[in-house]
Design a protein around this motif. Structure first.
Motif, short mmCIF file in Angstrom:
data_model
loop_
_atom_site.label_atom_id
_atom_site.label_comp_id
_atom_site.label_asym_id
_atom_site.label_seq_id
_atom_site.Cartn_x
_atom_site.Cartn_y
_atom_site.Cartn_z
N HIS A 284 14.54 -3.68 -10.72
CA HIS A 284 13.56 -3.00 -9.87
C HIS A 284 14.10 -1.68 -9.34
O HIS A 284 13.40 -0.66 -9.31
CB HIS A 284 13.17 -3.93 -8.71
CG HIS A 284 12.39 -3.25 -7.63
ND1 HIS A 284 12.90 -2.99 -6.39
CD2 HIS A 284 11.13 -2.76 -7.64
CE1 HIS A 284 11.98 -2.37 -5.66
NE2 HIS A 284 10.90 -2.22 -6.39
N GLU A 288 12.48 2.15 -9.86
CA GLU A 288 12.14 3.05 -8.75
C GLU A 288 12.81 4.41 -8.92
O GLU A 288 12.18 5.46 -8.70
CB GLU A 288 12.54 2.42 -7.41
CG GLU A 288 11.58 1.36 -6.90
CD GLU A 288 11.77 1.10 -5.42
OE1 GLU A 288 12.92 1.23 -4.93
OE2 GLU A 288 10.77 0.79 -4.75
N VAL A 291 10.95 6.38 -11.59
CA VAL A 291 9.68 6.94 -11.10
C VAL A 291 9.95 8.17 -10.25
O VAL A 291 9.27 9.20 -10.37
CB VAL A 291 8.90 5.88 -10.29
CG1 VAL A 291 7.70 6.51 -9.57
CG2 VAL A 291 8.43 4.76 -11.20
N ASP A 292 10.96 8.10 -9.38
CA ASP A 292 11.32 9.26 -8.55
C ASP A 292 11.79 10.43 -9.41
O ASP A 292 11.46 11.59 -9.14
CB ASP A 292 12.42 8.88 -7.55
CG ASP A 292 11.89 8.03 -6.40
OD1 ASP A 292 10.68 8.12 -6.12
OD2 ASP A 292 12.67 7.27 -5.79
N GLU A 336 4.61 7.14 -5.15
CA GLU A 336 4.62 6.13 -4.08
C GLU A 336 3.70 4.97 -4.41
O GLU A 336 4.01 3.80 -4.15
CB GLU A 336 4.21 6.77 -2.75
CG GLU A 336 5.24 7.75 -2.19
CD GLU A 336 6.62 7.10 -2.00
OE1 GLU A 336 6.66 5.95 -1.53
OE2 GLU A 336 7.61 7.75 -2.37
N LYS A 339 5.40 2.85 -7.01
CA LYS A 339 6.52 2.09 -6.42
C LYS A 339 6.03 0.90 -5.60
O LYS A 339 6.71 -0.11 -5.49
CB LYS A 339 7.38 3.03 -5.57
CG LYS A 339 8.30 3.90 -6.44
CD LYS A 339 8.80 5.14 -5.77
CE LYS A 339 9.60 4.90 -4.54
NZ LYS A 339 10.18 6.15 -4.00
N LEU A 342 5.55 -1.69 -8.16
CA LEU A 342 6.85 -2.17 -8.63
C LEU A 342 7.51 -3.09 -7.62
O LEU A 342 8.24 -4.02 -7.98
CB LEU A 342 7.77 -0.97 -8.93
CG LEU A 342 7.36 -0.08 -10.10
CD1 LEU A 342 8.33 1.09 -10.22
CD2 LEU A 342 7.33 -0.86 -11.40
N GLU A 343 7.25 -2.84 -6.34
CA GLU A 343 7.82 -3.68 -5.28
C GLU A 343 7.35 -5.13 -5.44
O GLU A 343 8.11 -6.07 -5.24
CB GLU A 343 7.40 -3.14 -3.91
CG GLU A 343 8.04 -3.85 -2.73
CD GLU A 343 9.54 -3.58 -2.63
OE1 GLU A 343 10.27 -4.51 -2.21
OE2 GLU A 343 9.96 -2.46 -2.98
#
Length: 549
Positions: A284, A288, A291-292, A336, A339, A342-343
């Motif tokens: 995970h 993240e 993605v950032d 965001e 994410k 994804l969380e």
């Protein structure tokens, strides 16, 4: 003992070194084994002493090479030179290379690369070819030939820009509008209203010029910009973007955990295929970061800074700019949202099947937000690897399927594709055919409610240009044609600068000249309206004119 050639440790009874393939005798001072002694026995001298030794040496060298090759193959097969992640990585690379080859085989240039040069010309037109008169109860065939056209040329390095927009009816223009930019000067012209003269402003001194012309132009003095400087951040360099994205993918792959799970026979697009299965875990935290990284790349390349520079040039106050930039941060906001999803997913677990060195299937199963989710991506299965691919997505009892099959590699000189998308009772189909040699193209898209869009024409390309001519793009319902359009589009290298015949800066005109221009525009507008009205009255049947009134 040690190899007398490379010095590596080998078994005492080894005749050949598994590391370098050299023939090894017995250790000094010991009795050579019987088998080794046999290899050292002189061969019959059929060619004399020198010829015999050379022939024997060549035979021994050849045998050594064969043994070395088998040793390398055995080592590779046992995984000594690779691990699961490297094996899967090679399959992914081979898969992407196969699709890249198929795309290249179509012979079409990369439009993105051409646009990124900042020097190109493009032309677009849309024309009404036919309209079903039965739908309105009147003969509307006279409307055929109505259309819109757009031409533009840009040379960022030379700071030249041409833009033309027109409405036409057959060979006759209805309305024309032109825009031209030459470094700091920006001009416009609508010949039907302003005549052939181009009127413009100096954008660098625009604020000061406006302040000098009008007393109530408070705040306008700060307006100063150059159109081409504002455009630079938006001309994203594809090479820089791809390098950043490649780095982000490499960082993600570094954190991926791959474990081999043995062999399994899978049904790949209807073909029973033996695959090697791998379990792939993407942490995970790594997702993240990826993605950032992508969001940062899309921002850093200059688009967001381009917006900021534009607002500053227009004299917008800094607090307002900061507020607007937060609202314009599309990539950051999207990152965001991704994410947040994804969380909930946590570590992403996939099963990947490899067959023949290519990725054959990717399977994802999990429970997301209280729903059972399963996604299966099949690649290959037919005669050519790239010819068949499909995706099946199930969320509880809802299923969506996407299947594409055809001659995607163009092996017989024709590229074909048939794609079907199903979601519940709804279905969309696509049939595509393209022959690069002749340029012939046909494309039929079937939509719900028995509606179809049928397109026929030609697509030709040069080294760095596209030329699309859809002679007919017809919309049909249950086989009945509603209307058809002609569509043309060209994109190619910069074709040159069209210098305006006459130009005037409005900021250098006196008030009397501006008033005179205003009166001229009003008179020309009335004349254009009367001329256009007469055109329609002359071309359209009376019953249609009456219905329109």
């Amino acid at each position: 003992m040690t190899c007398r050639h490379c010095g590596n440790e080998i078994r005492d009874d080894a005749r050949f070194c598994p590391h370098c393939g050299t023939l090894n005798g017995s250790a000094p001072g010991s009795e050579p084994p019987q088998e080794t002694a046999a290899y050292n026995t002189p061969a019959p001298n059929l060619e004399g002493p020198a010829g015999g030794r050379k022939k024997t040496g060549r035979l021994l060298a050849g045998a050594a090479v064969v043994v070395a090759v088998f040793a390398l193959l055995a080592a590779a097969a046992s995984g000594l030179f690779s691990d699961a992640r490297k094996q899967l990585g090679r399959a992914l690379d081979q898969t992407m290379a196969a699709y890249a080859r198929a795309e290249k085989a179509m012979g079409l240039p990369d439009l993105n690369e051409l646009v990124q040069t900042g020097a190109y010309s493009q032309r677009f037109s849309l024309e009404l070819n036919g309209l079903n008169s039965n739908l309105v109860g009147y003969d509307v065939s006279a409307l055929e030939g109505l259309g819109l056209g757009m031409n533009t040329s840009l040379n960022q390095a030379e700071r030249k820009l041409d833009f033309a927009l027109s409405a036409f009816w057959g060979e006759e223009d209805i309305l024309r509008f032109f825009l031209a930019a030459d470094d700091d000067e920006l001009y416009f012209s609508a010949p039907d209203f302003t005549g052939e003269t181009f009127y413009g402003v100096n954008t660098r001194t625009l604020g000061k010029d406006l302040s000098a012309m009008a007393e109530d132009s408070e705040g306008a003095a700060e307006i100063s910009f150059n159109l081409f400087e504002l455009m630079e951040p938006f001309l994203v360099q594809s090479g820089e973007t791809e390098a950043r994205l490649q780095s982000a993918r490499a960082a993600l792959w570094k954190d991926v955990v791959v474990k081999k799970e043995g062999s399994s026979t899978q049904s790949i697009n209807g073909t029973q295929t033996k695959t090697t299965l791998y379990r792939v875990t993407i942490p995970h935290s790594a997702l993240e970061r990826y993605v950032d990284d992508v969001a940062d790349t899309m921002t850093v390349v200059g688009v967001m800074e381009g917006y900021r520079t534009m607002l500053e040039s227009l004299g917008v106050a800094q607090p307002e700019i900061d507020s607007l930039m937060e609202e314009l941060d599309i990539y950051g906001e999207l990152a965001e949202q991704v994410k947040e999803i994804l969380e909930e997913l946590g570590d992403l677990e996939l099963k990947v099947g490899v067959s023949g060195g290519y990725v054959a299937v990717v399977i994802y199963e999990d429970r997301v937000r209280g729903c059972d989710v399963k996604a299966v991506l099949d690649l290959g299965g037919g005669e050519e690897y790239v010819d068949d691919l499909s995706l099946e997505l199930e969320i509880d009892d809802t299923k969506l399927t996407w299947k594409s099959t055809g001659n995607h590699s163009g092996t017989n000189g024709e590229f074909t594709d048939r794609t079907t998308i199903r979601a519940g009772l709804y279905q969309i189909t696509s049939k595509f055919s393209y022959q690069p040699q002749s340029g012939d193209l046909s494309w039929e898209i079937g939509m719900p409610s028995s509606m179809t869009l049928d397109m026929e024409g030609r697509l030709t390309s040069g080294k760095d240009s596209y030329d699309l001519n859809l002679e007919k793009a017809a919309v049909k319902v249950m086989g009945m044609e509603l209307f058809s359009l002609g569509v043309k589009y060209y994109l190619g290298p910069y074709e040159g600068w069209s210098e305006p015949a006459g130009v005037r800066l409005v900021t250098e005109m006196s008030q009397a000249e501006l008033d005179e221009l205003d009166l001229q525009i009003q008179a020309n507008a009335q004349a254009w309206l009367a001329r256009t009205q007469q055109m329609f009255l002359a071309r359209l049947p009376e019953e249609l004119i009456g219905a329109m009134r």
